[in-house]
Design an enzyme around this catalytic site. Structure first.
Site, PDB file in Angstrom:
ATOM      1  N   LYS A 255       0.654  -1.129  -0.008  1.00  0.00           N
ATOM      2  CA  LYS A 255       0.078  -0.146   0.124  1.00  0.00           C
ATOM      3  C   LYS A 255       0.924   1.251  -0.002  1.00  0.00           C
ATOM      4  O   LYS A 255       0.692   2.161   0.848  1.00  0.00           O
ATOM      5  CB  LYS A 255      -0.990  -0.097   1.366  1.00  0.00           C
ATOM      6  CG  LYS A 255      -1.827  -1.239   1.249  1.00  0.00           C
ATOM      7  CD  LYS A 255      -3.009  -1.090   2.041  1.00  0.00           C
ATOM      8  CE  LYS A 255      -3.792  -2.246   2.132  1.00  0.00           C
ATOM      9  NZ  LYS A 255      -3.587  -3.409   2.641  1.00  0.00           N
TER      10      LYS A 255
HETATM   11  O1  OMP Z   1      -5.050  -4.215   0.042  1.00  0.00           O
HETATM   12  C1  OMP Z   1      -5.453  -5.428   0.854  1.00  0.00           C
HETATM   13  O2  OMP Z   1      -5.226  -6.360   0.637  1.00  0.00           O
HETATM   14  C2  OMP Z   1      -6.470  -4.946   1.619  1.00  0.00           C
HETATM   15  C3  OMP Z   1      -7.499  -3.895   1.264  1.00  0.00           C
HETATM   16  C4  OMP Z   1      -8.718  -3.885   1.976  1.00  0.00           C
HETATM   17  O3  OMP Z   1      -9.473  -3.006   1.601  1.00  0.00           O
HETATM   18  N1  OMP Z   1      -8.913  -4.587   3.102  1.00  0.00           N
HETATM   19  C5  OMP Z   1      -7.985  -5.672   3.496  1.00  0.00           C
HETATM   20  O4  OMP Z   1      -8.460  -6.347   4.403  1.00  0.00           O
HETATM   21  N2  OMP Z   1      -6.756  -5.700   2.813  1.00  0.00           N
HETATM   22  C6  OMP Z   1      -5.886  -6.577   3.488  1.00  0.00           C
HETATM   23  O5  OMP Z   1      -6.398  -7.923   3.176  1.00  0.00           O
HETATM   24  C7  OMP Z   1      -5.764  -8.866   4.342  1.00  0.00           C
HETATM   25  C8  OMP Z   1      -7.217  -9.386   5.044  1.00  0.00           C
HETATM   26  O6  OMP Z   1      -7.073 -10.168   5.993  1.00  0.00           O
HETATM   27  P1  OMP Z   1      -7.964 -10.812   6.666  1.00  0.00           P
HETATM   28  O7  OMP Z   1      -9.187 -10.122   7.059  1.00  0.00           O
HETATM   29  O8  OMP Z   1      -7.175 -11.540   7.717  1.00  0.00           O
HETATM   30  O9  OMP Z   1      -8.598 -11.968   5.664  1.00  0.00           O
HETATM   31  C9  OMP Z   1      -5.121  -7.909   5.205  1.00  0.00           C
HETATM   32  O10 OMP Z   1      -3.528  -8.242   4.647  1.00  0.00           O
HETATM   33  C10 OMP Z   1      -5.435  -6.470   4.790  1.00  0.00           C
HETATM   34  O11 OMP Z   1      -4.335  -5.582   4.896  1.00  0.00           O
END
Ligand code: OMP
Length: 277
Positions: A94
Site C-alpha cells: 500500500k
Molecule cells: O489491500 C489489501 O489487501 C486490503 C485492502 C482492504 O481494503 N482490506 C484489507 O483487509 N486488505 C488486506 O487484506 C488482508 C485481509 O486479511 P483477513 O481479514 O485476515 O482475511 C489484510 O492483509 C489486509 O491488510
C-alpha cells in the site's frame, strides 16, 4: 512474471481464484515453531506447501514483516523466493509517494537483483495521483493493484465523497484506467462492499479485482461473485486469518488446507455457475 492469460489459465485449471494472505503475526503462530531459526518463514513454508494447489495467488502483507525489523525483512525475502512460480505473488505494501520516491519502492519490491524481491504485483494507494503510480507501471509485465473501495469501515470517510465523476472510488477507477499500462492495473474492492460491485464493473469491466474481506471480516463470497465476476472470472478473493490461523497447534497446515479447500470448492461452484469453466 504472470500474464493475464496465464492467470486466467491457472484459474480455470485449478478451479479457484483464491489468494492466500500471508500475514504471520509472531504472537499468533504455533508455539512449537519457535524452535526453528526463522519461525515465520517455517510457518509460511508449511502454509504454502499445504495450499498451493488450492489458490492462484499469495499476498504477504509487508506490515507483518517490517514490524520485525531486519529479521522480518529476511523472512519476507525467503518467503518471496519460496512462492510457487505459477502463482501470482502480490506484495501488499500500500505504497504511495512522489515519483522519485516511488521509483525506490518499485525497486524494493520489483527488482530482484537489487533487493532480493521480484514480486509480480504490488498494492498502491492512488491518493497522490498519476506520477506516484507510474513508477510501478514502468516495470513491464508487473501488476499494480490500486486501492479503490476498501473493506474498512473508514472507507466512507473519503472513498464515498461525491465528485463530478461519481463517488471518489469511481473517479479513481475511471482516471487510472486512462494511464499508460492500465491493462496491468487491478483494483482493490472489499468483499464487505458487494453491493457496489455492479457500479464498479461499469468502469472496470475487464480489470481483475483483488477482493479482501471474506473470512475474518465477514464478506460474502457468493455476493461478490454475483455482482463482480466476469467471463474471465476477473476476481482474486483473498483470505488471510481465516486460513492461516485455522489452528494454532501442530496441525495448523492441515487446518489451513481444509479452510482453503472449503473456499476452493465454493469458488469452483461459482466458476461453473458463471460459465467460466
Ligand atoms: O489491500 C489489501 O489487501 C486490503 C485492502 C482492504 O481494503 N482490506 C484489507 O483487509 N486488505 C488486506 O487484506 C488482508 C485481509 O486479511 P483477513 O481479514 O485476515 O482475511 C489484510 O492483509 C489486509 O491488510
Amino acid at each position: 512474471m504472470l500474464s493475464r492469460l496465464q492467470l486466467i489459465d491457472q484459474i480455470k485449471r485449478k478451479k479457484t481464484f483464491l489468494c492466500i494472505g500471508l500475514d504471520p503475526d509472531i504472537q499468533k503462530i504455533p508455539a512449537f515453531l519457535q524452535q526453528y531459526a526463522d519461525p515465520v518463514f517455517e510457518f509460511n513454508k508449511r502454509i504454502i506447501d499445504a495450499t498451493k494447489d488450492l489458490c492462484v495467488a499469495y499476498k504477504p502483507n509487508a506490515a507483518f514483516y517490517e514490524s520485525r525489523g531486519i529479521k522480518g525483512l529476511q523472512s519476507l525475502i525467503d518467503t518471496y523466493k519460496y512462492l510457487p512460480k505459477e502463482c501470482l505473488s502480490i506484495i501488499d505494501a500500500k505504497r504511495g509517494d512522489i515519483g522519485n520516491t516511488s521509483d525506490q519502492y518499485a525497486q524494493a519490491f520489483f527488482n530482484e537483483e537489487a533487493s532480493g524481491m521480484g514480486f509480480d504485483a504490488i498494492t498502491v494507494t492512488p491518493y497522490m495521483g498519476n506520477d506516484s503510480v507510474t513508477p510501478y507501471l514502468k516495470y513491464e509485465g508487473k501488476w499494480v493493484i490500486i486501492l479503490a473501495l476498501t473493506s474498512s469501515a473508514g472507507s466512507k470517510d473519503f472513498q464515498y465523497l461525491t465528485t463530478e465523476h461519481g463517488h471518489l472510488y469511481e473517479a479513481v477507477i475511471q482516471k487510472a484506467n486512462t494511464w499508460a499500462g492500465a491493462d496491468r492495473i487491478m483494483y482493490v474492492v472489499g468483499a464487505t462492499k458487494s453491493e457496489e460491485f455492479t457500479s464498479i464493473r461499469k468502469f472496470a469491466p475487464d480489470n481483475f479485482l483483488l477482493v479482501p474481506g471474506v473470512g475474518a471480516q465477514g464478506g460474502s463470497l457468493e455476493d461478490v461473485c454475483k455482482y463482480g465476476m466476469t467471463k474471465d472470472c476477473g476476481l482474486l478473493v483473498n483470505s488471510s486469518r481465516g486460513i492461516i490461523y485455522a489452528s494454532n497447534g501442530e496441525d495448523f497446515a492441515d487446518a489451513a488446507r481444509s479452510e482453503a479447500q472449503k473456499l476452493q470448492l465454493q469458488m469452483q461452484e461459482e466458476l461453473e455457475k458463471a460459465g467460466v469453466i
